[in-house]
Motif scaffolding. Sequence first.
Motif, PDB file in Angstrom:
ATOM      1  N   CYS A   8       1.169  -1.066  -0.224  1.00  0.00           N
ATOM      2  CA  CYS A   8      -0.077   0.373   0.070  1.00  0.00           C
ATOM      3  C   CYS A   8       0.956   0.940   0.092  1.00  0.00           C
ATOM      4  N   LYS A   9       1.203   1.803  -0.645  1.00  0.00           N
ATOM      5  CA  LYS A   9       2.007   2.944  -1.366  1.00  0.00           C
ATOM      6  C   LYS A   9       1.075   4.327  -1.350  1.00  0.00           C
ATOM      7  N   ILE A  10       1.763   5.324  -1.051  1.00  0.00           N
ATOM      8  CA  ILE A  10       0.611   6.572  -2.080  1.00  0.00           C
ATOM      9  C   ILE A  10       2.417   7.509  -1.990  1.00  0.00           C
ATOM     10  N   VAL A  11       2.565   8.048  -3.624  1.00  0.00           N
ATOM     11  CA  VAL A  11       3.275   8.420  -4.032  1.00  0.00           C
ATOM     12  C   VAL A  11       3.205   9.353  -4.602  1.00  0.00           C
ATOM     13  N   CYS A  12       3.783  10.803  -4.834  1.00  0.00           N
ATOM     14  CA  CYS A  12       3.381  11.610  -5.290  1.00  0.00           C
ATOM     15  C   CYS A  12       3.916  11.959  -6.763  1.00  0.00           C
ATOM     16  N   ARG A  13       3.757  12.202  -7.901  1.00  0.00           N
ATOM     17  CA  ARG A  13       3.558  12.318  -9.661  1.00  0.00           C
ATOM     18  C   ARG A  13       5.548  11.970  -9.168  1.00  0.00           C
ATOM     19  N   GLU A  17       7.278   9.430 -11.060  1.00  0.00           N
ATOM     20  CA  GLU A  17       8.296   9.337 -12.399  1.00  0.00           C
ATOM     21  C   GLU A  17       9.629   8.719 -11.932  1.00  0.00           C
ATOM     22  N   LEU A  18      10.553   9.035 -11.012  1.00  0.00           N
ATOM     23  CA  LEU A  18      11.579   8.509 -10.433  1.00  0.00           C
ATOM     24  C   LEU A  18      11.602   6.875 -10.717  1.00  0.00           C
ATOM     25  N   VAL A  19      10.535   6.221  -9.938  1.00  0.00           N
ATOM     26  CA  VAL A  19      10.836   4.693 -10.375  1.00  0.00           C
ATOM     27  C   VAL A  19      10.531   4.227 -11.777  1.00  0.00           C
ATOM     28  N   LEU A  20       9.177   5.119 -12.319  1.00  0.00           N
ATOM     29  CA  LEU A  20       9.351   5.072 -14.054  1.00  0.00           C
ATOM     30  C   LEU A  20      10.165   4.831 -15.204  1.00  0.00           C
ATOM     31  N   THR A  21      11.343   5.902 -14.407  1.00  0.00           N
ATOM     32  CA  THR A  21      12.605   6.612 -15.333  1.00  0.00           C
ATOM     33  C   THR A  21      13.691   5.560 -15.200  1.00  0.00           C
ATOM     34  N   VAL A  22      13.510   5.553 -14.176  1.00  0.00           N
ATOM     35  CA  VAL A  22      14.647   3.996 -13.358  1.00  0.00           C
ATOM     36  C   VAL A  22      15.060   2.954 -14.214  1.00  0.00           C
ATOM     37  N   LEU A  23      13.406   2.125 -13.593  1.00  0.00           N
ATOM     38  CA  LEU A  23      13.195   0.448 -14.431  1.00  0.00           C
ATOM     39  C   LEU A  23      13.196   0.838 -16.205  1.00  0.00           C
ATOM     40  N   ALA A  24      12.681   2.145 -16.930  1.00  0.00           N
ATOM     41  CA  ALA A  24      12.985   2.468 -18.260  1.00  0.00           C
ATOM     42  C   ALA A  24      14.441   2.046 -18.496  1.00  0.00           C
ATOM     43  N   GLN A  25      15.191   3.100 -17.557  1.00  0.00           N
ATOM     44  CA  GLN A  25      16.413   3.075 -18.429  1.00  0.00           C
ATOM     45  C   GLN A  25      17.267   1.947 -17.598  1.00  0.00           C
ATOM     46  N   ASN A  26      16.992   1.130 -16.482  1.00  0.00           N
ATOM     47  CA  ASN A  26      18.036  -0.366 -16.549  1.00  0.00           C
ATOM     48  C   ASN A  26      17.075  -1.037 -16.444  1.00  0.00           C
ATOM     49  N   PRO A  27      17.184  -1.736 -18.200  1.00  0.00           N
ATOM     50  CA  PRO A  27      16.310  -3.177 -18.070  1.00  0.00           C
ATOM     51  C   PRO A  27      16.570  -4.037 -17.836  1.00  0.00           C
ATOM     52  N   ARG A  28      17.896  -4.260 -17.172  1.00  0.00           N
ATOM     53  CA  ARG A  28      18.322  -5.770 -15.786  1.00  0.00           C
ATOM     54  C   ARG A  28      17.730  -5.295 -14.743  1.00  0.00           C
ATOM     55  N   LEU A  29      17.854  -4.102 -14.077  1.00  0.00           N
ATOM     56  CA  LEU A  29      17.021  -3.458 -12.769  1.00  0.00           C
ATOM     57  C   LEU A  29      15.437  -4.099 -12.793  1.00  0.00           C
ATOM     58  N   ASP A  30      15.388  -3.465 -13.773  1.00  0.00           N
ATOM     59  CA  ASP A  30      13.170  -4.411 -14.278  1.00  0.00           C
ATOM     60  C   ASP A  30      13.393  -5.666 -14.038  1.00  0.00           C
ATOM     61  N   ARG A  31      13.998  -6.126 -14.923  1.00  0.00           N
ATOM     62  CA  ARG A  31      13.908  -7.636 -15.340  1.00  0.00           C
ATOM     63  C   ARG A  31      14.137  -8.531 -13.909  1.00  0.00           C
ATOM     64  N   PHE A  32      14.858  -7.414 -12.871  1.00  0.00           N
ATOM     65  CA  PHE A  32      15.653  -8.367 -11.448  1.00  0.00           C
ATOM     66  C   PHE A  32      14.204  -8.191 -10.742  1.00  0.00           C
ATOM     67  N   PHE A  33      14.073  -7.136 -11.031  1.00  0.00           N
ATOM     68  CA  PHE A  33      12.348  -6.397  -9.930  1.00  0.00           C
ATOM     69  C   PHE A  33      11.341  -7.051 -10.342  1.00  0.00           C
ATOM     70  N   ARG A  34      10.948  -7.901 -11.554  1.00  0.00           N
ATOM     71  CA  ARG A  34      10.236  -8.860 -12.079  1.00  0.00           C
ATOM     72  C   ARG A  34      10.236  -9.634 -11.563  1.00  0.00           C
ATOM     73  N   ARG A  35      11.211 -10.557 -11.498  1.00  0.00           N
ATOM     74  CA  ARG A  35      11.158 -11.695 -10.815  1.00  0.00           C
ATOM     75  C   ARG A  35      11.570 -12.119  -9.318  1.00  0.00           C
ATOM     76  N   CYS A  36      11.685 -10.815  -8.677  1.00  0.00           N
ATOM     77  CA  CYS A  36      11.968 -11.277  -7.388  1.00  0.00           C
ATOM     78  C   CYS A  36      10.420 -11.134  -6.128  1.00  0.00           C
TER      79      CYS A  36
END
Length: 138
Positions: A8-13, A17-36
């Motif tokens: 349960c999270k409440i985040v500001c814009r 945006e930071l979370v989405l940008t980091v995951l978009a710019q780091n495909p290996r990190l995105d892949r890791f988090f999708r599988r954790c």
Amino acid sequence: VPAGGSQCKIVCRLHAELVLTVLAQNPRLDRFFRRCWIPDEVAIPSILMSPAFGGHWLDESVSGGPVFHIDWGNEPGKKPNKSPRWLDLGDLPLLAASARRPGIPMLFARKFDDNAADVVMRIDAELRDAPQAPESDV
């Protein structure tokens, strides 16, 4: 910075945006988090707590206690429940107290049945724009 937190999270814009940008710019990190295990409880806090990604979650978060009203219905000496109980009209006093806590800008309550129109209508009528208690110096 490895971190964890509630799903349960409440985040500001800015934080979203930071979370989405980091995951978009780091495909290996995105892949890791999708599988954790439990990615929504690990990925978002880890990114927001990591200064290397521009995260400064502790400095930029609202403090003052939990912003969610969740009643797990647990009783001392009994096995803990696996999920929160459904909120009903009997919960209005506790919801009202939660809505008026100092330092908490909004009330988020969980969980309502699909047939909880009576509770939701009373919340809208009685608790929306509820007067906030004055801020405390403590």
